[in-house]
Design an enzyme around this catalytic site. Structure first.
Site, PDB file in Angstrom:
ATOM      1  N   GLY A 188       0.911  -1.217   0.081  1.00 21.22           N
ATOM      2  CA  GLY A 188      -0.044  -0.013   0.063  1.00 21.22           C
ATOM      3  C   GLY A 188       0.890   1.174   0.122  1.00 21.22           C
ATOM      4  N   GLU A 189       0.669   2.149  -0.830  1.00 16.23           N
ATOM      5  CA  GLU A 189       1.421   3.221  -1.095  1.00 16.23           C
ATOM      6  C   GLU A 189       1.727   4.122   0.236  1.00 16.23           C
ATOM      7  OE1 GLU A 189      -0.940   2.768  -3.173  1.00 16.23           O
ATOM      8  OE2 GLU A 189      -2.042   4.403  -3.838  1.00 16.23           O
ATOM      9  N   ASN A 190       0.754   4.188   1.244  1.00 20.96           N
ATOM     10  CA  ASN A 190       0.399   4.915   2.213  1.00 20.96           C
ATOM     11  C   ASN A 190       1.509   4.412   3.376  1.00 20.96           C
ATOM     12  OD1 ASN A 190      -1.045   2.407   2.372  1.00 20.96           O
ATOM     13  ND2 ASN A 190      -1.727   3.102   4.202  1.00 20.96           N
TER      14      ASN A 190
END
Lengths: 230, 224
Positions: free
Chosen positions: B53-55
């Site tokens: 997840g790019e978070n």
């Protein structure tokens, strides 16, 4: 004795002036400094340039639209292409009452990193051949074309961590890290909202996510959780 | 708009299932917001695929039904479950992963894809807006880009175009298109129709696709 602990969020924001540029850490519900944002709303500071990954997505930043506190926002996600819900920010944007600069998320974090690390910007292929390229310089390195993206710096960074000590050392929790440690490097005054202040010997030096040198003020608050699903 | 009635095509879940068949043991995969997030529900049993997840999370396994923890989410804000060996990191590390070529596959939604593999998926002119998020970085940085989308728009007009009309996310980046009607490879010579959905003919697909499709010698019905 170094002591960066401040009693209340309102006191932590004591010198935030109209026209300030402010970075806000957080990604949707994770690692968002909601208590500092609510204090900024109470303070009524005007003509703010805000810098945050998102606005209006479970981040409390939308409250700054209630009394038109924002002049400009720099974000990666602010306007939805689909879905029924509309944030107050979207309403103001569609009425032309707030300016928006949309930035690809990787470029966003690298521009902040540049601002905090004394670099003159970053070269990236992201955004080439798109609207993001408009008005920007391209640079060729060994035959490959890149877009020059300039550093971002702010007067204040409002960040959120899990634990802190009086020296300003911060420990993050899970996906609450996101933009917080990067923004902590890129503002003149860095204010950290934390869930717990602990004794200065208690934090493991190996686990420090942001060394205290980057942090000016620490304020302990009950976390405000706001859920938002895409 | 084609004359013939539109074939039913696959549900969103079956599109996700078909995309999941492209994933293999050990791959690092980023799933975009919307339909792509469903892909994690349809992994081949026993295969370890690592979702990013790019978070700032690596190694989540799916959507959590447990009590909501605001710090344990994917990039769509959804609560997630963590697999063995999961890790958390900041956004600079996350996008070094994405932009530095460390993500094997990205699965994103699409508004339009051109025959040259241009992707438009962030800005909808009729709504006067859109957001970029991580889409441009993922489109440029992933080793392989799969677009999962409905084959046509609300008026049954083609989303697969000679040229995209909507503002681009990135030019020349799409490798594979999976829709409710077909599986199509984007190749330097153009688009190659590899599979059709059950009950859908190659003619049905061509009638709803603007550029000319070449038919794969191994053209077959999707195995779902």
């Amino acid at each position: 004795m170094i002591d960066k602990i401040v009693e209340t969020p309102d006191e932590a924001l004591r010198d935030v002036q109209d026209g300030a540029t402010i970075m806000f850490g957080g990604f949707v519900s994770a690692g968002t400094p909601s208590n500092l944002i609510l204090a900024l709303q109470r303070r009524g500071t005007k003509r703010i340039t805000g810098i945050a990954n998102n606005i209006g997505l479970g981040d409390k930043l939308d409250v700054l639209c209630e009394k038109r506190q924002l002049a400009k926002f720099i974000a990666t996600f602010a306007i939805r292409a689909s879905g029924g819900r509309q944030s107050m920010f979207e309403e103001l944007y569609r009425r032309g009452e707030v300016e928006l600069e949309l930035v690809p998320q990787g470029t966003f974090v690298e521009r902040i990193r540049s601002g905090g690390a004394g670099l003159g910007g970053v070269l990236t292929r992201t955004g080439l051949g798109t609207m993001v390229e408009d008005g920007k310089q391209t640079v060729s390195v060994e035959g490959t074309e890149y877009l020059l993206e300039k550093p971002l710096h702010a007067d204040f960074a409002f960040i959120k961590a899990w634990k802190a000590d009086r020296m300003g050392n911060l420990v993050y929790r899970r996906a609450g890290r996101n933009f917080n440690p990067i923004m902590a490097t890129a503002a003149d005054i860095v204010i950290a909202e934390v869930e717990q202040v602990v004794d200065v010997e208690e934090l493991d030096p190996e686990r420090i996510g942001t060394p205290g040198v980057y942090v000016d003020r620490v304020v302990q608050c009950e976390p405000v959780a706001v859920r938002w699903d895409a | 708009m084609p004359d013939s009635a539109r074939p039913a095509g696959l549900s969103r879940e079956l599109i996700a299932l078909r995309v999941a068949q492209e994933l293999r043991e050990g791959m690092v995969v980023n799933l975009g917001i919307g339909l792509p997030t469903l892909v994690s529900n349809f992994l081949p049993p026993g295969e370890e695929v690592i979702f990013q997840g790019e978070n700032g999370v690596l190694g989540y396994t799916g959507i959590s039904e447990e009590e909501f923890d605001p710090d344990v989410i994917n990039a769509g804000g959804q609560p997630i479950t963590l697999g063995p060996g999961a890790s958390f990191f900041d956004s600079a590390v996350s996008f070094a992963m994405i932009r530095g070529g460390h993500i094997d596959v990205a699965v994103l939604g699409g508004l339009e894809v051109s025959e040259k593999g241009d992707l438009a998926n962030w800005y909808l002119p009729e709504r006067g807006g859109g957001s970029i998020g991580g889409a441009m970085d993922l489109a440029c940085g992933a080793e392989r880009l799969i677009i999962a989308m409905s084959h046509t728009n609300r008026e049954d007009g083609p989303r697969i175009r000679k040229e995209c009309e909507f503002p681009l996310t990135a030019p020349g980046v799409v490798d594979l298109i999976v829709t409710d009607l077909a599986v199509i490879d984007v190749e330097p010579e153009g688009l190659l129709l590899r599979e059709v959905a059950p009950g859908v003919s190659p003619e049905d697909v061509q009638a709803r696709t603007e550029p000319r499709l070449r038919l794969s010698p191994d053209l077959r019905e999707m195995q779902l």
